[in-house]
Design a protein around this motif. Structure first.
Motif, short mmCIF file in Angstrom:
data_model
loop_
_atom_site.label_atom_id
_atom_site.label_comp_id
_atom_site.label_asym_id
_atom_site.label_seq_id
_atom_site.Cartn_x
_atom_site.Cartn_y
_atom_site.Cartn_z
N ASP A 53 -6.93 -0.19 -2.51
CA ASP A 53 -5.54 -0.47 -2.14
C ASP A 53 -5.29 -0.16 -0.66
OD1 ASP A 53 -4.96 -1.30 -4.66
OD2 ASP A 53 -3.92 0.53 -5.29
N THR A 56 -7.00 -2.83 1.57
CA THR A 56 -6.39 -4.16 1.56
C THR A 56 -4.90 -4.12 1.92
OG1 THR A 56 -6.07 -3.90 -0.81
CG2 THR A 56 -7.98 -5.17 -0.11
N LYS A 58 -2.38 -2.56 0.44
CA LYS A 58 -1.38 -2.43 -0.63
C LYS A 58 -0.73 -1.06 -0.59
CE LYS A 58 -0.77 -2.90 -5.61
NZ LYS A 58 -1.46 -2.87 -6.90
N THR A 59 -1.54 -0.05 -0.24
CA THR A 59 -1.01 1.30 -0.17
C THR A 59 -1.20 1.83 1.25
OG1 THR A 59 -1.59 1.69 -2.47
CG2 THR A 59 -1.23 3.63 -1.12
N ASP A 78 -0.29 -5.72 6.93
CA ASP A 78 0.08 -5.99 5.54
C ASP A 78 -1.01 -6.80 4.84
OD1 ASP A 78 0.40 -8.45 6.64
OD2 ASP A 78 2.51 -8.70 6.12
N GLU A 79 -0.86 -6.99 3.54
CA GLU A 79 -1.92 -7.61 2.75
C GLU A 79 -2.35 -8.98 3.25
OE1 GLU A 79 0.98 -6.27 1.31
OE2 GLU A 79 0.59 -5.94 -0.82
N GLU B 534 3.61 0.72 -10.08
CA GLU B 534 3.12 -0.52 -9.50
C GLU B 534 2.64 -1.49 -10.56
OE1 GLU B 534 2.89 -1.32 -6.15
OE2 GLU B 534 4.14 0.42 -5.83
N ARG C 155 10.31 -6.63 -0.93
CA ARG C 155 9.73 -6.95 -2.23
C ARG C 155 10.65 -6.63 -3.40
NH1 ARG C 155 3.59 -5.16 -0.78
NH2 ARG C 155 3.51 -6.44 1.11
N SER C 244 1.32 -10.52 -6.27
CA SER C 244 0.51 -9.67 -5.40
C SER C 244 -0.84 -10.33 -5.11
CB SER C 244 0.32 -8.29 -6.03
OG SER C 244 -0.45 -8.41 -7.20
N ARG C 247 -0.72 -12.49 -2.11
CA ARG C 247 -0.83 -11.77 -0.84
C ARG C 247 -2.28 -11.47 -0.50
NH1 ARG C 247 4.13 -9.18 -2.27
NH2 ARG C 247 3.04 -7.51 -3.32
N PHE C 248 -3.06 -11.15 -1.55
CA PHE C 248 -4.46 -10.76 -1.29
C PHE C 248 -5.33 -11.95 -0.92
CE2 PHE C 248 -3.27 -6.98 -3.85
CZ PHE C 248 -3.51 -6.05 -2.85
#
Lengths: 250, 535, 375
Positions: A53, A56, A58-59, A78-79, B534, C155, C244, C247-248
């Motif tokens: 995370d 990438t 996410k965190t 950001d992602e 999450e 978000r 999500s 986004r990846f």
């Protein structure tokens, strides 16, 4: 001696992430060299997913450095930006877009201009078409290309997801338990695919399946309670006293 | 002011007067009354003044008759009051009299009328009812005169009630401001500095603004003024805080049920407002039953019965909805939102069909009417206070249910891991229904509270639904502490904004603020953090 | 070769053109050509009513684009619609000129009534049709851009987004009720006289407005259809099902959502601007949260993620509404409430879904949503 910060494909140093006081990552440091294939193992809660995370985007870590190719500070991006830098990630649970066809899934993942204008007006060129066909063949989904991804079997979804990584041409691939739920044959085929892919990319694999890890024959890092417990060849790690203690219990 | 005075006078006439100050002997009173029939205005003025300071309860009726043109003098100077149907009574003794010749009515002009009003209000200072005495004293403060000081002194001498005595002192000091003696005025200013009445502020302001020539008095007035301003500011804060807490407790009651259905179960219940509405109508029905079938003495208890009744009615409706509709929509929040909106439309129309569209009145029981004054201008009403307390009691009870009972344990287990809970033998279906019933029942109890501060109408719930969601989202979904903080925070902020922005604009500002707040903390004030969120 | 999704298939174009022919040609012809007592003659009062339905259809289309495809259930679309309507209403107010009750050449009646001396800043330029038309799109678009940017970048998704969009329209409702906002308060804007020099009430003007609305609906449909058949359209579906993940693989979900949200708001503004001259009034009740939710049920009734279903649903539900509120007004809310429940429980893919089930439809580039698992 060169500075790993600038030469490493991925450089993590002192990464700490805590959720309500619980430290998911505790000053984790990890260096992955360009072209390296690395497997990461560790018991549940060791911080493997949180580490991905962080890489990438996410965190956001509470503290620490995360550099990609010595130039990109991953803690500030950001992602989507990180993905477009060339870091691809495959999730533990296969997540493909179930209401799109196999080829539409691949088309979305294809390395291309991601701006809205482009997605509205541009069509695939021949080169991109060819690449798509190639990957379809590579992951064995050629005959199912026009089917909805939601109709694929579990293993096929995993493969489609790997295919989506491939069309995106990442320089660093993160695979989270790529063989979970696969049959032995599928597992062997996946190991084969990963070793082939690793020839011209950097790959980090998180896995529980020790047989699979052994078959990759790569350097192993053991995570425990959010930091690195041991690092080395699979045999060295398996004989490490602390690893035995953690895995087998006191 | 005129209205208040009229009411005071009316009250005095209706209530048989038991004067606090000793009545005058009949002969003495008769002498004064005879003066009213005097030839010159000066005689009349003196007589009115004397009656006003006499403190005699009978004087009220006499002066009242005088203004109404019902006071007359017989040929032998006996003063008579003309009653209904042209019957005459003796003004002093009240004995019926049949006059020989037509008695001569005593005429008054406007100037006399003003004097009579003043005298009447001074007389009220001796009324048996402390409330009347207080309004008379306040009245005297609002129309200060040096001439009223003696009667105020007289009233003060016998006054037992602290509140009334304080008001009398203020009125006296205000009157003394007109004294020619600067030292007296200075003392008066000092005394007035203790007040928080805006009228006093006005008086002192006039002094500072040029009505006063003595520099010492002006300086004292300035200091007093500053002190009063400060205290008024505190009171203003106190009032806003109380009203904010009051609004907050209403929001808390409205949102608490939602904190269970939305916060704990994750069900978006747009019909939540209608559960509140059902609770309010249950209160109305219980009230009507008490009115129709039970002795009047028990009427005050109807509200106590309404609370469990509303809980059961709304809770039962909630369980029924969960079993027939909502359970088929778990995991599909947007569909749940739409379906429950449909439910809310139907419930509103159902209630409208049964009870009619017009508002229903629900009466406050006597123990919830009225209030008490904390400081000048800061009155706490019982119904608001009871609702604040009720809000906290319900919150406490809810916390106990969630933390200390089996149902609460099962609820938390089911929401955290449904499959595991089912494997462990928890009847998840039953727990779902009961949880939803609990949330709905709490909404019903909120309806009981709302029926006490406003009208009961079929669209009662729609007013609160958006606010309730805002409270839960603002506080953090799944956190009762957050719901409490959200409700109280929004209530207080709303009330503090109102004086500057007006009620509507204040509300808009709060909504905009929440929308912006959610941008920065999408999961609310007391959000849970971590991986489970999450997922 | 990758199979491309055409804007419309051959038969799709046929159906589209036939529908346009009926809506934009046949109905006007029936309203004018047959003699007044003929059974084929369409009564004049039905023309603005149909026009109203078509405006609602554009609104439904706009909601389907973001809800059916991108999974964003906005409960604030009534607000964008109303803002477009107010912009047009302000133009129409300025056209009244000295024909108002107070005869003020500049100020609308309600401003004279409030003792205002001059036109507030917000009203400047609205005597110009082009400016008003621009604002009818720009204001909803700008609000959507601002609101969406805040919401999407942090978000806020799913029901949270629904709730804050509802709060948005509620706040606007309260604001427009205020007299000092300068938009006519409680009464709103009404008593319109003419539009571009034509009598608003005249049958010919109404027919003209109706035809324009029908064409606007057709074009809106094609625009939406274009959007959903491109790679961007597939991106929207991907967003809806696994945000999500999108986004990846390198897409800015904020940008994509913002684009489609603003586009959708523009369509709402268009619908609102066409609506007001045909119904002759715009007031704050258009901001009622209930109105926005009702749009969602039109879309759901027709079938989400199909565009055609949104139009169908808007027409069907509103026909029924007109009929039922006339025949048995107390039943309408029961019927509407029941519709919400029945559609969500029993026919998640709407009328088109039922048709598809019955016919074993071959795969079309629509977006079945019933069994999507929300996470």
């Amino acid at each position: 001696m060169t500075d790993p910060l600038s030469t490493a494909q991925l450089y993590l140093d002192g990464i700490t992430v805590s959720f309500d006081g619980f430290k998911a990552l505790n000053a984790l440091s990890l260096v992955i060299e360009p072209g390296e294939l690395r497997t990461i193992i560790g018991p549940n809660g060791a911080g493997k997913t949180t580490m991905m995370d962080v890489i990438t985007g996410k965190t956001r870590p509470d503290s620490g450095t995360a550099m990609f190719e010595g130039r990109h500070d991953l803690t500030r991006l950001d992602e989507p930006t990180i993905a477009n830098l060339g870091i691809g990630r495959k999730f533990q649970k296969p997540t493909v877009f179930e209401n799109l066809t196999v080829e539409e899934n691949l088309e979305l993942a294809l390395k291309d201009d991601r701006r809205i204008r482009h997605t509205l007006f541009r069509r695939l060129d021949e080169e991109q078409e060819a690449k798509l066909e190639r990957v379809l063949a590579q992951v064995g989904l050629m005959r199912r290309r026009t089917e909805l991804a939601g109709l694929l079997s579990h293993g096929q979804k995993q493969w489609l997801e790997i295919g989506m990584l491939l069309v995106h041409d990442p320089r660093l691939i993160l695979l989270d338990e790529p063989v979970a739920g696969m049959t032995d044959a599928e597992t062997a085929a996946t190991a084969d695919l990963i070793t082939r892919l690793a020839r011209d990319r950097t790959i980090v694999v998180v896995e529980h399946d020790m047989v699979f890890v052994r078959s990759l024959g790569a350097k192993v890092t053991v995570l425990h309670e959010g930091s690195v417990l041991a690092e080395g060849s699979i045999d060295a790690v398996q004989n490490h006293p602390r690893v035995i203690e953690v895995y087998l219990g006191r | 002011m005129r209205l208040i005075r009229a009411l005071v006078i009316l009250g005095l006439l209706l209530v048989p007067l038991m004067g606090r100050a000793a009545n005058l002997p009949d002969a003495e009173l008769a002498k004064l009354v005879t003066g009213l029939a005097g030839d010159g205005f000066d005689d009349k003025i003196a007589a009115i003044d004397a009656l006003g300071t006499s403190g005699d309860a009978r004087a009220v009726a006499i002066l009242k008759a005088l203004t109404d043109g019902k006071l007359a003098a017989s040929d032998d100077k006996q003063m008579l009051i003309e009653g209904a149907g042209g019957k005459f009574t003796d003004a002093v003794t009240g004995a019926p009299v049949t006059p020989g010749a037509e008695p001569e009515r005593i005429h008054v002009n406007n100037r006399l009328r003003g004097l009579i009003d003043g005298a009447l209000s001074r007389l009220t200072l001796y009324s048996a009812d402390p409330g009347d005495r207080l309004s008379a004293a306040t009245e005297a403060l609002h129309h200060p005169s040096l001439g009223a000081v003696p009667s105020l002194d007289k009233a003060l001498a016998t006054e037992q009630d602290k509140g009334v005595a304080a008001a009398l002192k203020l009125a006296r000091a205000a009157g003394l401001l007109q004294s020619p003696d600067a030292a007296v005025r200075l003392a008066a200013v000092d005394e007035l500095a203790a007040s928080t009445d805006s009228e006093v502020r006005g008086l002192l302001g006039e002094l500072v603004g040029g009505h006063e020539s003595d520099p010492k008095v002006i300086a004292a007035a300035k200091t007093a003024l500053a002190k009063i301003e400060r205290q008024l500011a505190y009171i203003e804060i106190g009032i806003n805080l109380f009203q904010g807490l009051s609004l907050g407790s209403v929001l808390l009651l409205a949102a608490m049920g939602l904190a269970v259905t939305f916060g704990v179960m994750g069900v978006i219940n747009m019909a939540h407002g209608e559960m509140i509405m059902l609770g309010a109508y249950t209160t109305f029905v219980v009230q009507e039953i008490f009115r129709a079938f039970l002795p009047a003495g028990l009427f005050d208890l109807y509200l106590v019965v309404s609370v469990p009744a509303a809980f059961l009615v709304a809770g039962a409706v909630g369980v029924a909805l969960e079993r027939t509709i909502i359970r088929f929509l778990y995991g599909r929040p947007l569909e749940t939102l739409l379906a429950t909106w449909g439910i809310s439309l139907m419930l509103q129309q159902l209630v409208r069909s049964i009870f009619g569209a017009p508002n229903k009145e629900v009466a406050n029981p006597s123990w919830m009417t009225g209030g008490f004054q904390i400081l000048g201008g800061f009155t706490v009403t019982w119904n608001r206070l009871v609702i604040i307390a009720f809000g906290f009691v319900v919150l406490g009870a809810l916390v106990l249910v969630l933390r200390r009972t089996n149902l609460g344990l099962h609820m938390r287990a089911v929401t955290q891991n449904r499959k595991m809970a089912a494997i462990m033998g928890i009847p998840t279906d039953k727990v779902d229904a009961l949880t939803f019933g609990l949330g709905s029942g709490i909404a019903g109890m909120a309806g009981v509270a709302l029926s006490q501060i406003g009208n009961v109408s079929p669209n009662l719930g729609t007013i609160y639904i958006i606010d309730s969601f805002m409270v839960v989202v603002f506080g953090g979904v799944g956190s009762l502490v957050g719901t409490l903080a959200g409700a109280m925070g929004l209530g207080v902020v709303n009330k503090f904004l109102e004086p500057f922005a007006g009620a509507v604009l204040g509300k808009i500002l709060v909504l905009v603020a929440i929308i912006i707040f959610i941008q920065f903390r999408p999961r609310g004030l007391f959000a849970l953090k971590g991986r489970s969120v999450e997922a | 070769m990758m199979r491309r999704t055409p804007l419309l298939t051959g038969s799709g174009w046929l159906v589209f053109l036939a529908a346009m022919l009926v809506a934009a040609v046949l109905i006007p012809v029936l309203a004018t050509l047959p003699p007044p007592d003929s059974m084929f003659r369409l009564p004049a009062y039905l023309v603005p009513l149909f026009g109203k339905y078509l405006c609602y259809a554009i609104l439904a289309l706009a909601l389907d684009l973001i809800w059916g495809y991108a999974g964003i259930l906005s409960l604030g679309h009534g607000a964008f619609f109303a803002l477009g309507g107010y912009a047009m209403g302000m133009y129409l107010m300025r056209q009244i000129g000295t024909r108002g009750v107070y005869g003020d050449p500049i100020l609308p009646d309600f401003m004279v009534f409030l003792n205002w001396r001059e036109l507030p800043f917000a009203w400047w330029g609205f005597h110009n049709f082009a400016y008003a038309a621009f604002m009818a799109l720009a204001v909803p678009g700008a609000l959507a851009a601002l609101f969406g940017w805040f919401a999407f970048r942090s978000r806020v998704t799913g029901v949270y987004l629904s709730i804050i969009t509802q709060a948005m329209t509620y706040a606007l409702l309260l604001a427009f009720f205020r007299n000092d906002m300068g938009f006519g308060g409680n009464n709103g804007l009404t008593d319109f006289k003419e539009i571009l020099g034509y009598e608003v009430q005249a049958p010919s003007t109404r027919l003209g407005l109706y035809v324009i609305t029908a064409v606007a609906l057709g074009l809106s449909f094609l625009v939406c259809r274009f959007v959903v058949t491109t790679r961007f359209g597939r991106l929207l579906l991907a967003l809806r099902d696994a945000e999500s993940r999108v986004r990846f693989i390198g897409y800015s979900t904020t940008g994509a959502k913002l684009f489609v949200f603003v586009l959708s708001a523009l369509l709402c503004g268009l619908a609102g601007a066409l609506y007001v001259p045909q119904v002759g009034i715009i007031n704050p009740s258009e901001f009622q949260p209930g109105n926005s939710i009702e749009v969602a049920i039109w879309v759901a009734v027709g079938g989400r993620g199909t565009l055609v279903g949104a139009i169908l649903g808007a027409l069907v539900v509103n026909f029924v509404k007109t009929w039922l509120t006339g025949a048995a007004p107390e039943l309408w809310l029961f019927a509407l409430g029941a519709l919400f429940i029945v559609v969500t429980l029993a026919m998640p893919n709407g009328i088109l879904g039922l048709v598809a089930q019955a016919k074993q439809w071959r795969r079309t580039p629509t977006a079945p949503v019933a069994e999507t698992v929300h996470d």
